[in-house]
Motif scaffolding. Structure first.
Motif, short mmCIF file in Angstrom:
data_model
loop_
_atom_site.label_atom_id
_atom_site.label_comp_id
_atom_site.label_asym_id
_atom_site.label_seq_id
_atom_site.Cartn_x
_atom_site.Cartn_y
_atom_site.Cartn_z
N LEU A 1 15.83 -6.15 -0.42
CA LEU A 1 15.15 -5.43 0.66
C LEU A 1 15.88 -5.68 1.98
O LEU A 1 16.18 -6.83 2.32
CB LEU A 1 13.70 -5.90 0.77
CG LEU A 1 12.78 -5.04 1.64
CD1 LEU A 1 12.55 -3.68 1.01
CD2 LEU A 1 11.44 -5.75 1.86
N PRO A 2 16.19 -4.62 2.74
CA PRO A 2 16.93 -4.80 4.01
C PRO A 2 16.15 -5.66 5.01
O PRO A 2 14.93 -5.53 5.14
CB PRO A 2 17.09 -3.37 4.53
CG PRO A 2 16.93 -2.50 3.33
CD PRO A 2 15.95 -3.20 2.45
N VAL A 3 16.86 -6.53 5.70
CA VAL A 3 16.22 -7.38 6.68
C VAL A 3 15.84 -6.57 7.92
O VAL A 3 16.56 -5.66 8.33
CB VAL A 3 17.16 -8.55 7.06
CG1 VAL A 3 18.41 -8.04 7.76
CG2 VAL A 3 16.44 -9.56 7.94
N ASN A 4 14.66 -6.84 8.47
CA ASN A 4 14.17 -6.17 9.69
C ASN A 4 14.29 -4.65 9.60
O ASN A 4 14.67 -3.98 10.56
CB ASN A 4 14.95 -6.67 10.91
CG ASN A 4 14.72 -8.14 11.19
OD1 ASN A 4 13.63 -8.66 10.98
ND2 ASN A 4 15.74 -8.82 11.67
N PHE A 5 13.92 -4.10 8.44
CA PHE A 5 14.12 -2.65 8.25
C PHE A 5 13.29 -1.81 9.21
O PHE A 5 13.74 -0.76 9.68
CB PHE A 5 13.83 -2.26 6.79
CG PHE A 5 12.41 -2.48 6.35
CD1 PHE A 5 11.44 -1.52 6.59
CD2 PHE A 5 12.05 -3.62 5.67
CE1 PHE A 5 10.13 -1.72 6.17
CE2 PHE A 5 10.74 -3.83 5.24
CZ PHE A 5 9.78 -2.87 5.50
N ALA A 6 12.08 -2.28 9.56
CA ALA A 6 11.23 -1.51 10.48
C ALA A 6 11.86 -1.44 11.86
O ALA A 6 11.82 -0.39 12.51
CB ALA A 6 9.84 -2.13 10.54
N LYS B 1 0.83 -1.20 0.00
CA LYS B 1 0.00 0.00 0.00
C LYS B 1 0.87 1.25 0.00
O LYS B 1 0.61 2.21 -0.72
CB LYS B 1 -0.92 0.01 1.23
CG LYS B 1 -1.85 1.23 1.27
CD LYS B 1 -2.59 1.33 2.59
CE LYS B 1 -3.70 0.35 2.70
NZ LYS B 1 -4.57 0.61 3.88
N VAL B 2 1.93 1.23 0.80
CA VAL B 2 2.85 2.37 0.83
C VAL B 2 3.57 2.52 -0.51
O VAL B 2 3.73 3.62 -1.02
CB VAL B 2 3.88 2.20 1.97
CG1 VAL B 2 4.92 3.32 1.91
CG2 VAL B 2 3.18 2.21 3.33
N LYS C 1 12.10 4.30 2.55
CA LYS C 1 13.57 4.29 2.68
C LYS C 1 14.12 2.89 2.41
O LYS C 1 15.16 2.73 1.77
CB LYS C 1 13.97 4.77 4.07
CG LYS C 1 13.78 6.26 4.31
CD LYS C 1 14.74 7.08 3.45
CE LYS C 1 14.61 8.56 3.77
NZ LYS C 1 15.50 9.38 2.89
N ALA C 2 13.40 1.89 2.91
CA ALA C 2 13.84 0.50 2.69
C ALA C 2 13.80 0.16 1.20
O ALA C 2 14.72 -0.49 0.67
CB ALA C 2 12.96 -0.46 3.48
N ILE C 3 12.76 0.62 0.51
CA ILE C 3 12.64 0.35 -0.92
C ILE C 3 13.73 1.09 -1.69
O ILE C 3 14.31 0.55 -2.65
CB ILE C 3 11.24 0.74 -1.43
CG1 ILE C 3 10.20 -0.22 -0.84
CG2 ILE C 3 11.19 0.71 -2.96
CD1 ILE C 3 8.77 0.13 -1.18
N HIS D 1 24.01 -4.31 2.22
CA HIS D 1 23.38 -4.51 3.53
C HIS D 1 22.83 -5.94 3.59
O HIS D 1 22.71 -6.62 2.56
CB HIS D 1 22.24 -3.51 3.77
CG HIS D 1 21.26 -3.46 2.62
ND1 HIS D 1 21.27 -2.47 1.68
CD2 HIS D 1 20.27 -4.30 2.26
CE1 HIS D 1 20.33 -2.68 0.79
NE2 HIS D 1 19.69 -3.79 1.13
N LYS D 2 22.48 -6.39 4.78
CA LYS D 2 21.92 -7.73 4.94
C LYS D 2 20.48 -7.72 4.43
O LYS D 2 19.69 -6.84 4.78
CB LYS D 2 21.95 -8.14 6.41
CG LYS D 2 21.61 -9.60 6.64
CD LYS D 2 21.81 -10.00 8.10
CE LYS D 2 21.51 -11.49 8.29
NZ LYS D 2 21.70 -11.91 9.70
#
Length: 568
Positions: A243-248, A217-218, A256-258, A268-269
């Motif tokens: 996609l960064p792991v555990n980004f939230a 959705k975002v 930002k993660a995207i 990054h991991k």
């Protein structure tokens, strides 16, 4: 010879495979003007009964020609009032109204769409054989061109997009445009009220699906869902792998993660294949829902590829060793947590959960849902057991749930638990008329009762200042995770008790000298395998005695449980 060419909005294939990739199917688009006769369906599909593509092409062409003849007859005879619920009914109608007319109705033209999405209207003055051959050649040419350009996606994309710039669309657009955000809200509402594929979803599953959908959705926002292109889907399936792991948890927003994922230069991991499959799985499910709901007119979901995680190397859960158990249950000092800190968890749960798991192999949530009334005595045998069921409510008033149907089972209580004082503890809890729980646990946002206890037991928390707060087993001197010599990651957690109990029973004998079978172990543990056999077992006298014999075989010789005693 007159050849008219148009291009449709969606790329269509006249040959598709079944989900097992074994048999070819023919796919024929129903003209929009006739779809009311087919209950609104857009296409007909017929199994060609062969895995041979060359043979399937010939059979598909025959079926396609029959369909065109049938479509022509329907157009010419509006008074037939024909109605077809499926392909079989249409084929039967063809045999009665077209094939049995002495000769096939002359086909005025061929209207077909190739794999590039180009529409061809072919008129060869009734020469059906020449028309069919030309149609086949056009399809083959399009397929060859796609194969030649498979390593040049930009050129192929431009070719596919020619229809948007130079030709009028032939597919009917959706009646109204729906933003992706709105489509997601509608889909989430459907999951909550109707479940998925007719099956109600557990709260934890619902929240997992919703979290993945909120991500999309975002990303898409107010973009109309019918404007999502194949090129966009291809790009997504590329950058989602980064996609960064555990980004939230790391304070990154979705955007930002995207952005980090879309930049191949940033190191990054990244997320695991399993997590990637969850994100793409929900995107695919959303597109399937949008297609079935008429929000989009092309089946875009078929272009979303879900990674196969069955072969993915995962973290191995290890059982506890004899040395681990000796450290975990230190005789009379058990229950006096080393370097204890206030965690807000019921002390009785900390005391009993490891013991119950070690002597039953029960799952964490199975123990957490128990009520005092779930500890029962068989009137015929006097066997005391835990009644693990998915019916009724837990002590906190919420509905009970289990992993699978085989999880429903009685588990006889091991003599060691009785000696330590488990039945005294149950009586103590029964005396509390205001609280129907056996253990005073609170659910987390995903509806899990024992999440906090699981974290207390084996999860290490890192504070903002870098200080590491160890879990119970780490404080006992037991390593909770690591990597073996072959690079395989492993961990030990509360679930390791199940592996420990199974390994302890395996290879032992009943009092009569017979070996305990894997089936007997699965029966007691509530395993999903051998479901046809284990589902037959119940709470009758003989089967309860069998279960008790299996449970009584549990014996941890290196641990002295004789000095352990529960004190209310």
């Amino acid at each position: 010879m007159v050849i008219q060419r148009e291009v449709s909005m969606a790329s269509c294939q006249f040959l598709i495979r079944n989900r097992h990739q074994t048999v070819w199917y023919s796919r024929v688009i129903i003209p929009a003007s006739l779809r009311t006769a087919f209950s609104g369906k857009r296409e007909l599909r017929k199994s060609l009964g062969t895995p041979d593509k060359a043979l399937a092409k010939r059979h598909s062409l025959d079926f396609w020609l029959d369909c065109q003849n049938g479509f022509d007859r329907l157009k010419e005879n509006n008074n037939l009032n024909a109605s077809f619920r499926n392909t079989d009914e249409f084929i039967t109608w063809l045999s009665e109204h077209v094939h049995n007319q002495g000769e096939k109705s002359p086909m005025k033209d061929i209207d077909t769409t190739d794999a590039l999405g180009r529409r061809h209207i072919i008129k060869l003055n009734g020469d059906t054989k020449a028309e069919a051959e030309l149609a086949k050649q056009l399809h083959d040419d399009a397929t060859v061109l796609i194969l030649e350009l498979k390593d040049n996606p930009e050129v192929l994309h431009d070719l596919l997009n020619l229809r948007d710039n130079h030709f009028p669309p032939t597919e009917s657009p959706p009646e109204t445009q729906t933003a992706v955000s709105e489509a997601i809200d509608l889909y989430i509402d459907k999951l909550n009220t109707q479940g998925r594929k007719g099956k109600k979803l557990a709260q934890r599953t619902l929240l997992n699906y919703q979290g993945r959908l909120e991500f999309w959705k975002v990303h898409f926002g107010q973009t109309p869902i019918n404007e999502i292109t194949l090129k966009e889907l291809a790009r997504i399936q590329t950058w989602i792998t980064r996609l960064p792991v555990n980004f939230a948890k790391k304070g990154l927003s979705v955007q930002k993660a995207i952005e980090k994922a879309q930049n191949p230069e940033v190191k990054h991991k990244v997320i695991s294949d399993k997590t990637r499959a969850e994100y793409l799985g929900q995107l695919k499910a959303l597109l399937e829902y949008a297609f079935s709901s008429g929000m989009i007119t092309a089946d875009m979901a078929q272009h979303v590829e879900i990674p196969n995680t069955k072969q993915t190397k995962t973290v191995e859960r290890l059982p506890f060793t004899s040395e681990d158990l000796a450290k975990m249950f230190p005789s009379e000092n058990y229950g006096k947590e080393p370097a204890a800190r206030k965690s807000g968890i019921d002390p009785a749960a900390k005391f009993w959960f490891p013991l119950i798991a070690a002597f039953t192999g029960a799952r964490l949530e199975e123990i957490a849902q128990l009520k005092p009334s779930d500890i029962k005595t068989c009137p015929d045998t006097g066997i005391i057991f835990l009644d693990i069921v998915d019916q009724g409510i837990a002590g906190d008033g919420k509905k009970k749930s289990l992993k699978n149907k085989n999880s429903i089972r009685p588990i006889p209580i091991h003599p060691t638990l009785i000696k330590v004082g488990f039945l005294d503890f149950v009586d103590h809890r029964k005396a509390d008329k205001k609280d129907g729980r056996l253990f005073k646990l609170k659910r987390d946002k995903q509806g899990r009762l024992a999440r906090a206890l699981s974290a207390w037991f084996s999860r290490n928390d890192r504070r903002k200042d870098g200080t590491i707060i160890k879990g119970y087993i780490e404080k006992c001197g037991i390593e909770s995770k690591g990597v073996d010599e072959e690079g395989q990651q492993w961990l030990k957690s509360f679930h390791s008790f199940r592996h420990t109990a199974i390994d302890n029973i395996r290879g032992k004998k009943f009092e009569g000298g017979q070996f305990i079978r894997e089936l007997d172990i699965a029966l007691v543990m509530g395993h999903e395998k051998n479901k046809k056999e284990t589902a037959k077992y119940g709470k009758d006298r003989s089967q309860l005695e069998l279960r008790k014999a299996v449970i009584d075989a549990l014996d941890y010789t290196t641990v002295d449980f004789s000095k352990l005693k529960w004190k209310s």
